[in-house]
Design a protein around this motif. Structure first.
Motif, mmCIF file in Angstrom:
data_model
loop_
_atom_site.group_PDB
_atom_site.id
_atom_site.type_symbol
_atom_site.label_atom_id
_atom_site.label_comp_id
_atom_site.label_asym_id
_atom_site.label_seq_id
_atom_site.Cartn_x
_atom_site.Cartn_y
_atom_site.Cartn_z
ATOM 1 N N THR A 52 0.871 -1.163 0.058
ATOM 2 C CA THR A 52 0.179 -0.187 -0.033
ATOM 3 C C THR A 52 0.759 1.259 0.232
ATOM 4 N N SER A 53 2.161 1.119 0.349
ATOM 5 C CA SER A 53 2.957 2.336 0.391
ATOM 6 C C SER A 53 3.179 2.945 -1.048
ATOM 7 N N ILE A 54 3.367 4.181 -1.268
ATOM 8 C CA ILE A 54 3.649 4.997 -2.499
ATOM 9 C C ILE A 54 5.083 5.107 -2.508
ATOM 10 N N ASN A 55 5.458 4.356 -3.816
ATOM 11 C CA ASN A 55 6.943 4.603 -4.033
ATOM 12 C C ASN A 55 7.150 5.566 -5.137
ATOM 13 N N ARG A 56 8.210 6.430 -4.993
ATOM 14 C CA ARG A 56 8.709 7.563 -5.954
ATOM 15 C C ARG A 56 9.950 7.409 -6.542
ATOM 16 N N GLU A 57 9.838 7.532 -7.945
ATOM 17 C CA GLU A 57 10.952 7.620 -8.652
ATOM 18 C C GLU A 57 11.190 8.760 -9.344
ATOM 19 N N GLU A 58 12.509 9.545 -9.383
ATOM 20 C CA GLU A 58 12.937 10.606 -10.109
ATOM 21 C C GLU A 58 13.548 10.549 -11.327
ATOM 22 N N ILE A 59 13.164 11.079 -12.296
ATOM 23 C CA ILE A 59 13.918 11.192 -13.640
ATOM 24 C C ILE A 59 14.289 12.381 -14.286
ATOM 25 N N GLY A 60 15.539 12.590 -14.340
ATOM 26 C CA GLY A 60 16.103 13.853 -14.679
ATOM 27 C C GLY A 60 16.685 14.507 -13.694
ATOM 28 N N PHE A 61 16.294 14.190 -12.262
ATOM 29 C CA PHE A 61 17.090 14.908 -11.161
ATOM 30 C C PHE A 61 16.982 14.130 -10.151
ATOM 31 N N ARG A 62 17.632 14.488 -9.133
ATOM 32 C CA ARG A 62 18.081 13.703 -7.681
ATOM 33 C C ARG A 62 17.587 14.634 -6.649
ATOM 34 N N GLN A 102 4.004 -11.417 -8.586
ATOM 35 C CA GLN A 102 4.795 -10.882 -9.937
ATOM 36 C C GLN A 102 5.861 -9.860 -9.476
ATOM 37 N N TYR A 103 5.593 -9.173 -8.473
ATOM 38 C CA TYR A 103 6.623 -7.973 -8.010
ATOM 39 C C TYR A 103 7.897 -8.599 -7.524
ATOM 40 N N LEU A 104 7.762 -9.518 -6.825
ATOM 41 C CA LEU A 104 8.812 -10.123 -6.116
ATOM 42 C C LEU A 104 9.795 -11.038 -7.022
ATOM 43 N N PHE A 105 9.037 -11.894 -8.267
ATOM 44 C CA PHE A 105 9.824 -12.712 -8.879
ATOM 45 C C PHE A 105 9.888 -12.432 -10.416
ATOM 46 N N ASN A 106 9.031 -11.751 -11.004
ATOM 47 C CA ASN A 106 9.126 -11.440 -12.314
ATOM 48 C C ASN A 106 10.112 -10.302 -12.819
ATOM 49 N N VAL A 107 10.429 -9.394 -11.943
ATOM 50 C CA VAL A 107 11.314 -8.348 -12.361
ATOM 51 C C VAL A 107 12.561 -8.488 -11.147
ATOM 52 N N VAL A 108 13.604 -8.171 -11.558
ATOM 53 C CA VAL A 108 14.857 -8.543 -10.473
ATOM 54 C C VAL A 108 14.951 -6.946 -9.822
ATOM 55 N N ASN A 109 14.818 -5.976 -10.412
ATOM 56 C CA ASN A 109 15.020 -4.710 -9.740
ATOM 57 C C ASN A 109 13.929 -3.909 -9.933
ATOM 58 N N PRO A 110 12.834 -3.763 -9.367
ATOM 59 C CA PRO A 110 11.542 -3.007 -9.925
ATOM 60 C C PRO A 110 11.803 -1.710 -10.022
ATOM 61 N N SER A 111 12.291 -1.180 -9.179
ATOM 62 C CA SER A 111 12.845 0.271 -8.824
ATOM 63 C C SER A 111 13.506 0.738 -10.224
ATOM 64 N N GLN A 112 14.357 -0.037 -10.640
ATOM 65 C CA GLN A 112 15.427 0.315 -11.758
ATOM 66 C C GLN A 112 14.667 0.266 -13.014
ATOM 67 N N THR A 113 14.027 -0.754 -13.018
ATOM 68 C CA THR A 113 13.052 -1.166 -13.958
ATOM 69 C C THR A 113 12.006 -0.176 -14.349
ATOM 70 N N ILE A 114 11.360 0.392 -13.264
ATOM 71 C CA ILE A 114 10.425 1.621 -13.539
ATOM 72 C C ILE A 114 10.982 2.746 -14.180
ATOM 73 N N LYS A 115 12.164 2.937 -13.603
ATOM 74 C CA LYS A 115 12.842 4.179 -13.887
ATOM 75 C C LYS A 115 13.454 4.255 -15.371
ATOM 76 N N GLN A 116 13.943 3.097 -15.843
ATOM 77 C CA GLN A 116 14.222 2.881 -17.311
ATOM 78 C C GLN A 116 12.990 2.970 -18.266
ATOM 79 N N VAL A 117 11.868 2.087 -17.746
ATOM 80 C CA VAL A 117 10.907 2.205 -18.695
ATOM 81 C C VAL A 117 10.238 3.518 -18.593
#
Length: 327
Positions: A70-80, A124-139
């Motif tokens: 339920t927690s909301i995660n945040r990815e930043e693209i273009g800045f940190r 699916q989150y645990l086993f289909n994607v190795v690094n979900p955070s990095q994958t989401i950022k690249q996608v």
């Protein structure tokens, strides 16, 4: 067999039963309200359980993972964002290799944005994607480059911010669903959209020139919308006046021609009477506005034989005014 030996066997069996009960008791587990339970049986996903007290087969048969969903995660693209020790938001560091992208009209735009996401399917989150955070950022970076490449820079910088963000969110979700990533993209928020810093001054000059051009065009269009209807109205008025003059002139000419023909017909039937009548009508029109004196050629030569009609008319008017009662 010794009696002591029988007691010893029963004790051993009891110990085994107690050990088995304790082992089976280790199968109870709890899933919190913000988590999902993923039961693995010999390392393979067996079931996904909802919050509450649950049971699974004890280790090493089943194991449980309880990721927070339920927690909301945040990815930043273009800045940190650089946070301080208290956890408050501090300064931002630009990442140009992520933020600079090419638009559909072959301009470069600098875009910083954030992606908010949460876990939708824990298995699916645990086993289909190795690094979900990095994958989401690249996608996300790939998706927004595709969306920006389909639009021109003016649209992206002005009215198109909301549409660009929404199209990017839909495209990210579509790609992640094809990966079976078990992730839900809740929002894509554009933080900054502007030309690169090296050309921003020149770009603003171009924008100002375009604004001046649009203002001049609007003023010219306003003048055109004002002068053309007035000119058309004036032209219509002149045409109507000419048409009225034409109809009046034609009607008068037709009337005069008809009158002439009627007089001519009467003259052919009675030439003397008609000639005298025409003469009298003509003299009436000529002498209508002049002072007239009547002279009697047979009155003799003693007194001037004339009748002053204008003076008599004036005397009559004066006497009538004097006889009117005073108010």
């Amino acid at each position: 067999m010794l009696p002591g030996g029988n007691v010893s066997g029963r004790g051993l069996g009891l110990l085994v039963l107690v050990a088995v009960a304790i082992w089976l008791g280790t199968g109870f587990y709890r899933v919190d309200t913000d988590e999902q339970g993923v039961v693995l049986r010999f390392g393979k996903v067996h079931a996904v359980t909802e919050p509450g007290l649950r049971y699974r087969l004890p280790w090493p048969i089943d194991t449980v993972l309880t990721p927070r969903v339920t927690s909301i995660n945040r990815e930043e693209i273009g800045f940190r964002t650089l946070g301080d020790t208290a956890g408050r938001t501090g300064q931002q560091r630009d990442v140009p290799e992520e933020s600079l992208m090419l638009t559909g009209d072959e301009n470069i735009v600098d875009i910083d944005f954030t992606v908010l996401w949460q876990v939708r399917d824990a298995g699916q989150y645990l086993f289909n994607v190795v690094n979900p955070s990095q994958t989401i950022k690249q996608v996300a970076e790939s998706a927004i480059r595709e969306v920006v490449g389909k639009n021109n820079i003016q649209f992206i910088l002005t009215d198109g911010r909301t549409k660009v963000a929404d199209d990017t969110r839909q495209l990210i979700q579509q790609i992640l669903d094809s990966y079976n990533a078990g992730v839900l993209i809740t929002q894509v928020a554009l933080q900054r959209t502007e030309p690169p810093a090296s050309v921003i001054d020149a770009f603003r000059d171009v924008q100002a020139a375009q604004a001046d051009r649009e203002r001049a065009q609007n003023e010219a269009e306003g003048y055109r919308n004002d002068i053309i209807p007035r000119a058309r109205g004036e032209a219509q008025r002149i045409v109507q006046q000419a048409e009225a003059y034409k109809q009046e002139t034609v009607a008068n000419a037709q009337g005069e021609a008809s009158r002439f023909i009627q007089v001519y017909d009467e003259w052919r039937q009675a030439k003397d009477v008609t000639s005298k009548r025409l003469y009298l009508e003509t003299m009436e029109q000529i002498l209508r506005g002049t002072n007239k004196v009547v002279i009697d050629s047979q009155a003799g030569s003693g007194v001037v034989p004339y009748l002053p009609l204008p003076e008599l008319q004036k005397q009559r008017q004066n006497s009538s005014q004097q006889q009117q009662p005073q108010r």
